[in-house]
Design a protein around this motif. Structure first.
Motif, short mmCIF file in Angstrom:
data_model
loop_
_atom_site.label_atom_id
_atom_site.label_comp_id
_atom_site.label_asym_id
_atom_site.label_seq_id
_atom_site.Cartn_x
_atom_site.Cartn_y
_atom_site.Cartn_z
N ASP A 170 -30.40 -83.92 102.73
CA ASP A 170 -29.46 -83.47 103.64
C ASP A 170 -28.28 -82.61 103.25
O ASP A 170 -27.54 -82.63 103.80
N SER A 171 -28.44 -82.14 101.76
CA SER A 171 -27.59 -81.30 101.60
C SER A 171 -27.39 -80.03 102.34
O SER A 171 -28.31 -79.29 102.53
N GLY A 172 -26.12 -79.86 103.08
CA GLY A 172 -26.01 -78.65 103.76
C GLY A 172 -26.47 -78.44 105.18
O GLY A 172 -26.28 -77.60 105.95
N LEU A 173 -27.11 -79.69 105.51
CA LEU A 173 -27.69 -79.64 107.13
C LEU A 173 -26.36 -80.16 107.98
O LEU A 173 -25.60 -80.81 107.69
N ASP A 174 -26.48 -79.59 109.08
CA ASP A 174 -25.59 -79.81 110.31
C ASP A 174 -25.70 -81.24 110.61
O ASP A 174 -26.90 -81.87 110.27
N VAL A 175 -24.87 -81.94 111.49
CA VAL A 175 -24.86 -83.20 111.80
C VAL A 175 -26.09 -83.55 112.81
O VAL A 175 -26.71 -84.62 112.26
N THR A 176 -26.62 -82.76 113.57
CA THR A 176 -27.78 -83.07 114.43
C THR A 176 -28.99 -83.17 113.49
O THR A 176 -29.62 -83.89 113.50
N THR A 177 -29.07 -82.21 112.51
CA THR A 177 -30.25 -82.15 111.84
C THR A 177 -30.45 -83.50 110.80
O THR A 177 -31.19 -83.88 110.59
N ALA A 178 -29.19 -83.53 110.31
CA ALA A 178 -29.15 -84.77 109.37
C ALA A 178 -29.53 -85.91 110.20
O ALA A 178 -30.14 -87.24 109.63
N LEU A 179 -29.20 -86.21 111.40
CA LEU A 179 -29.33 -87.36 112.46
C LEU A 179 -30.90 -87.44 112.49
O LEU A 179 -31.61 -88.32 112.30
N VAL A 180 -31.43 -86.00 112.94
CA VAL A 180 -32.93 -86.16 113.07
C VAL A 180 -33.62 -86.50 111.67
O VAL A 180 -34.64 -87.15 111.76
N LEU A 181 -33.07 -85.92 110.68
CA LEU A 181 -33.91 -86.32 109.24
C LEU A 181 -34.06 -87.75 109.06
O LEU A 181 -34.86 -88.34 108.87
N ARG A 182 -32.67 -88.48 109.50
CA ARG A 182 -32.62 -89.97 109.19
C ARG A 182 -33.67 -90.52 110.14
O ARG A 182 -34.38 -91.34 109.53
N HIS A 183 -33.80 -90.12 111.46
CA HIS A 183 -34.86 -90.77 112.24
C HIS A 183 -36.37 -90.45 111.71
O HIS A 183 -37.17 -91.29 111.71
N LEU A 184 -36.43 -89.43 111.20
CA LEU A 184 -37.84 -88.65 110.91
C LEU A 184 -38.18 -89.50 109.75
O LEU A 184 -39.37 -89.80 109.62
N ILE A 185 -37.36 -89.79 108.62
CA ILE A 185 -37.75 -90.51 107.72
C ILE A 185 -38.25 -91.99 107.74
O ILE A 185 -39.18 -92.60 107.54
N THR A 186 -37.36 -92.49 108.69
CA THR A 186 -37.81 -94.05 109.23
C THR A 186 -39.08 -94.05 110.01
O THR A 186 -40.00 -94.82 109.68
N LEU A 187 -39.36 -93.06 110.62
CA LEU A 187 -40.47 -92.97 111.59
C LEU A 187 -41.67 -92.57 110.46
O LEU A 187 -42.94 -93.20 110.71
N LEU A 188 -41.46 -91.76 109.57
CA LEU A 188 -42.74 -91.39 108.69
C LEU A 188 -42.88 -92.81 107.76
O LEU A 188 -44.30 -93.16 107.55
N ALA A 189 -41.89 -93.33 107.22
CA ALA A 189 -42.27 -94.81 106.67
C ALA A 189 -43.07 -95.58 107.50
O ALA A 189 -43.81 -96.39 107.31
N SER A 190 -42.58 -95.58 108.67
CA SER A 190 -43.33 -96.83 109.69
C SER A 190 -44.80 -96.29 109.82
O SER A 190 -45.54 -96.95 110.31
N ARG A 191 -45.22 -94.86 109.63
CA ARG A 191 -46.47 -94.37 109.63
C ARG A 191 -47.29 -94.64 108.27
O ARG A 191 -48.16 -94.00 107.99
N GLY A 192 -46.69 -95.34 107.50
CA GLY A 192 -47.32 -95.62 106.01
C GLY A 192 -46.79 -94.83 104.97
O GLY A 192 -47.40 -94.84 104.04
N LYS A 193 -45.99 -93.78 105.14
CA LYS A 193 -45.71 -93.00 104.07
C LYS A 193 -44.92 -93.61 102.76
O LYS A 193 -43.88 -94.18 103.57
N ALA A 194 -44.97 -93.10 101.89
CA ALA A 194 -43.93 -93.76 100.76
C ALA A 194 -42.89 -92.62 100.71
O ALA A 194 -43.30 -91.50 100.44
N VAL A 195 -41.76 -93.07 100.94
CA VAL A 195 -40.46 -91.96 100.60
C VAL A 195 -39.49 -92.48 99.49
O VAL A 195 -39.18 -93.57 99.41
N LEU A 196 -39.30 -91.49 98.64
CA LEU A 196 -38.22 -91.68 97.53
C LEU A 196 -37.16 -90.67 98.17
O LEU A 196 -37.27 -89.50 98.33
#
Lengths: 256, 582
Positions: A160-186
């Motif tokens: 999230d370093s340097g990302l604007d607010v919108t993209t940071a929010l998108v990223l947050r949802h994106l990670i949640t969704l990716l995890a819900s599809r079985g991805k492992a995230v560190l």
């Protein structure tokens, strides 16, 4: 499942990472926290294989990653802390290079790059040299490059370093969704609020050692704290922030 | 204090050049650059002085002979300094990074601009001094030989004139490129001039390097060939302007020497040489005027354009790629059947790196310049309209193809950006064959084909359509063969692996050069022999094609065994390279 077993890294006799062990399971988002210089990035580099370990092993799905690093890296997406990219390529060209190196079919690669550039709002800058990109734009390119090949494991070092607010929010949802599809995230970050909302489990690193590894709720309960910030403050702070801030103001405002 | 800090900062920025690897040792770079600047001048001076030290030349003959040497010296100073300016093109004025970092400080813009200008002047002066100091001290001292009584005052006058004119020629070369760059910026604007800068800089490097390599030819027999009334050289050759200035300032030192004690054996030759030399006197004075006027105009233009462009900060917007470029590259990729994703990665990455990365672009352009210079020397004085076609008519194409292929081999060994290598490490499949194959096809599109296509119309006129087409086809096959052969033993990833300097390159340089010239003339002979009959032409083309196929098969076979490629390796430290570990 990614497993780090007793990872140690020493640079010229100085221990940067000391006996670090943890597991990241499919569908899990693990937060990796620690102050600057605590060894987060060194750990991430050792996990990806970009840095050799002094001792310890990294396993992915039960196999040592150094036994077949190419097979492991095919399933890995990595966003590094430093956005090192080829400055003379445009954003699109850089993504094409990564996609081709990952042997993605040309037609689907083109489609995927175009869609992702649009979704990350980079379509207008897609043909521009990366040399002229802001940090946030470079970070977006790194995020797209890490997702292009649909990896099973994502290692995100301060994505999230340097990302604007919108993209940071998108990223947050994106990670949640990716995890819900079985991805492992560190997920390594300094934004504790995001980590608290995103991560099912948190690892706290201090001076190269893991000082906490548990779910956010249990850590809060154990430390009798309301927020993750208070937990981290208990675990890591060796100085009073208010006193330090006052000392800084004194140094800055004192006339010679 | 603040000014000197800024000047020091900008001087250091000259070392942050694109052409230096981030892992390079700066002290080593400076030491190597100084040695490269001083050593050739020293060696050339010693060689040039032989004709004065070991043979007695009367004053008139010496004056006439020395004209060639002075054109060489002033020409070298001029072209080398111009090349220095072309190579440091991006560092000659404030850039977006300077604007971003220094623009926020409470320092006036003009202080920053002034510091940058001083740094540029200091940088250029240091280079010019390192380049010209020793030759300026040694050559005038060795010029009169042991027999001409020049005296201390005469020596000092010769040294001062040589040093001053050499430095002025260097300044002229540097200012010419600087003015050109600044005028381009003023006319096109910051963004457009940045778009055009890679092409302009590349063309300049080719032109200047070609001129530099041709200088020994251009500076021979100056009095007879370049200063004759029918020659246009005094107008188009700036080194001659500075020769005129030198002769106007210090020509009298040798010309004014007494002749009465001269041995009768030398009198006739000296009288003729003196008459010839003095006959050029009015021309020397005219050329001196041109040198002074041209230098003054150039200085004015450079200062005015530099000041004009420094009025506002550099445009921080990046270069926008023209879609046309990628359309052409994609069409070429389709035509050359670049289908495998890794081949496509190699093909496009090689095309992009060769045309946009400064060190790679420079390597390619320098190889073209070397080829052009050798081709120009081989064609000198040959009437290409003769029947049968002279052998050298077949030389330029092969020379250029071989030179660009060698330049390409050097370019692939330089990483595009070592800091971004991690992308390759994480995405690499371990099979280099398709990637290398893509890289070779990119070289064909970017280097071999343009050379062939540029030469084709000229050859159609000179050799006739049938022979020209056969020559073209043969050139294409030779280009393919060279690309296969030159990358055959390379088990490093093109444009990614760390640079590994060739072992003892200078020791082998003579053998390489002889092999290069021998092969070129052997191929030219074979072509001339074969192109006289269609049957022979077909046989030559067929055999060359077979050689290409065999080389390719060999390459595929050698690369079948996968060798782990370490993309993180750092170049050996300088102490280890020079074996100074103790």
């Amino acid at each position: 499942m990614l497993e780090a077993r007793r990872l140690v890294k020493r640079f010229f006799g100085i221990t940067a990472v000391d006996d670090v062990s943890f597991v990241v399971r499919p569908g899990e988002v693990v937060g990796y926290l620690g102050p600057n210089g605590s060894g987060k990035t060194t750990t991430a580099l050792m996990l990806t294989g970009l840095l050799d370990t002094t001792s310890g092993t990294v396993l992915f799905d039960g196999q040592r990653t150094d036994a077949d690093p190419i097979a492991f890296r095919r399933r890995l997406g990595y966003v590094p802390e430093e956005p090192r990219l080829y400055p003379f390529l445009s954003g699109r060209e850089h993504l094409e290079l990564i996609g081709r190196l990952r042997e993605l079919p040309a037609a689907s690669l083109d489609r995927r790059i175009t869609s992702l550039l649009e979704l990350f709002q980079l379509q207008d800058a897609a043909e521009q040299d990366i040399a002229s990109y802001s940090k946030g734009m470079r970070q977006k390119i790194l995020l797209i490059a890490a997702l292009l090949h649909d990896p099973d494991l994502l290692i995100l070092d301060e994505p999230d370093s340097g990302l604007d607010v919108t993209t940071a929010l998108v990223l947050r949802h994106l990670i949640t969704l990716l995890a819900s599809r079985g991805k492992a995230v560190l997920y390594s970050s300094h934004v504790l609020e995001t980590v608290e909302k995103l991560c099912s489990r948190v690892l706290v690193l201090h001076q190269g050692r893991v000082v906490a590894d548990d779910s956010v709720e249990r850590l809060r309960t154990a430390m009798a704290s309301d927020t993750l910030e208070e937990v981290v403050t208990h675990l890591m702070l060796r100085q009073d922030p208010e006193t330090t801030a006052r000392d800084i103001v004194d140094v800055v405002t004192t006339r010679a | 204090m603040r000014d000197s800090l800024l000047v020091r900062h900008f001087l250091r920025r000259f070392l942050d050049n694109d052409l230096l690897s981030p892992n390079a040792d700066r002290h080593e770079v400076i030491a190597t650059a100084c040695a490269a600047l001083v050593a050739p001048g020293l060696a050339a001076t010693v060689l040039l002085s032989f004709k004065y030290q070991f043979v007695f030349n009367p004053p008139g003959v010496t004056s006439l002979l020395a004209l060639d040497d002075k054109v060489l010296y002033f020409g070298c100073s001029m072209t080398i300094m111009a090349l220095v300016a072309a190579v440091t093109w991006d560092a000659l004025s404030l850039d977006a990074r300077d604007a971003a970092i220094l623009g926020t400080l409470p320092v006036s813009r003009w202080t920053i601009v002034r510091a940058k200008a001083v740094a540029v002047i200091l940088f250029a002066s240091t280079f010019a001094i390192a380049l010209n100091l020793l030759p300026s001290l040694m050559y005038p001292a060795l010029l009169p030989g042991r027999a001409l009584p020049v005296g201390l005052r005469g020596f000092l006058q010769l040294i001062a004139a040589h040093g001053f004119i050499s430095a002025l020629s260097g300044a002229f070369g540097f200012l010419a490129v600087l003015s050109f760059r600044e005028l381009l910026r003023a006319l096109l604007g910051s963004a457009w001039s940045r778009q055009a800068s890679a092409i302009v800089r590349g063309t300049l490097v080719v032109f200047l390097a070609t001129v530099f390599l041709l200088l020994p030819v251009l500076s021979s027999n100056v009095a007879r060939l370049r200063l004759s009334p029918e020659s246009s050289a005094p107008v188009v050759m700036p080194p001659l302007w500075f020769l005129g200035l030198h002769e106007t300032l210090a020509g009298g030192v040798l010309d004014g020497l007494p002749r009465q004690d001269l041995h009768p054996f030398f009198r006739q030759a000296d009288a003729e040489a003196t008459a010839s030399y003095r006959g050029h006197g009015p021309l020397f004075r005219r050329l001196a005027g041109t040198a002074v006027a041209a230098s003054a105009v150039l200085l004015l233009v450079a200062v005015a354009a530099y000041a004009w462009n420094s009025r506002r900060p550099s445009d921080v917007r990046g270069t926008r790629r023209r879609r046309g470029h990628s359309v052409v590259a994609r069409a070429a990729g389709r035509l050359l059947l670049v289908r495998h994703p890794l081949s496509r990665a190699g093909f496009f990455f090689a095309l992009q790196t060769l045309s946009r990365s400064a060190p790679h672009h420079l390597a390619a352009m320098t190889s073209v310049a070397v080829g052009l210079a050798i081709a120009a020397v081989s064609l000198r004085g040959v009437d290409l309209r003769l029947v049968p076609i002279p052998l050298v008519a077949f030389v330029p194409q092969t020379v250029l193809i071989v030179a660009t292929a060698i330049g390409f081999r050097h370019a692939v060994r330089v990483p595009a950006d070592p800091r971004a290598n991690w992308h390759f490490v994480l995405s690499w499949s371990g099979d280099e064959r398709p990637y290398v194959s893509g890289v070779k096809r990119a070289a064909l599109v970017r280097l071999t084909l343009p050379v062939l296509l540029v030469l084709l119309p000229v050859e159609v006129v000179l050799l006739g359509p049938a022979v020209a087409l056969a020559h073209f086809a043969c050139g294409l096959l030779i280009g393919l063969l060279l690309l296969e052969l030159l990358l055959l033993d390379l088990r490093r990833l093109p444009f990614v692996s760390s640079f590994a300097p060739a072992e003892n390159l200078w020791g082998w340089a003579g053998i390489y050069l002889l092999t290069f010239l021998g092969s070129v003339y052997a191929i030219a002979s074979l072509e001339r022999f074969s192109f006289t009959e269609p049957g022979r032409t077909s046989v030559l083309l067929a055999w060359t094609l077979v050689a290409v196929i065999v080389a390719h098969a060999l390459d595929v076979m050698l690369r079948r065994k996968r060798v782990p490629i370490d993309l993180d390796e750092l170049p050996a430290p300088p102490t280890q390279r020079f074996d100074l570990r103790g």
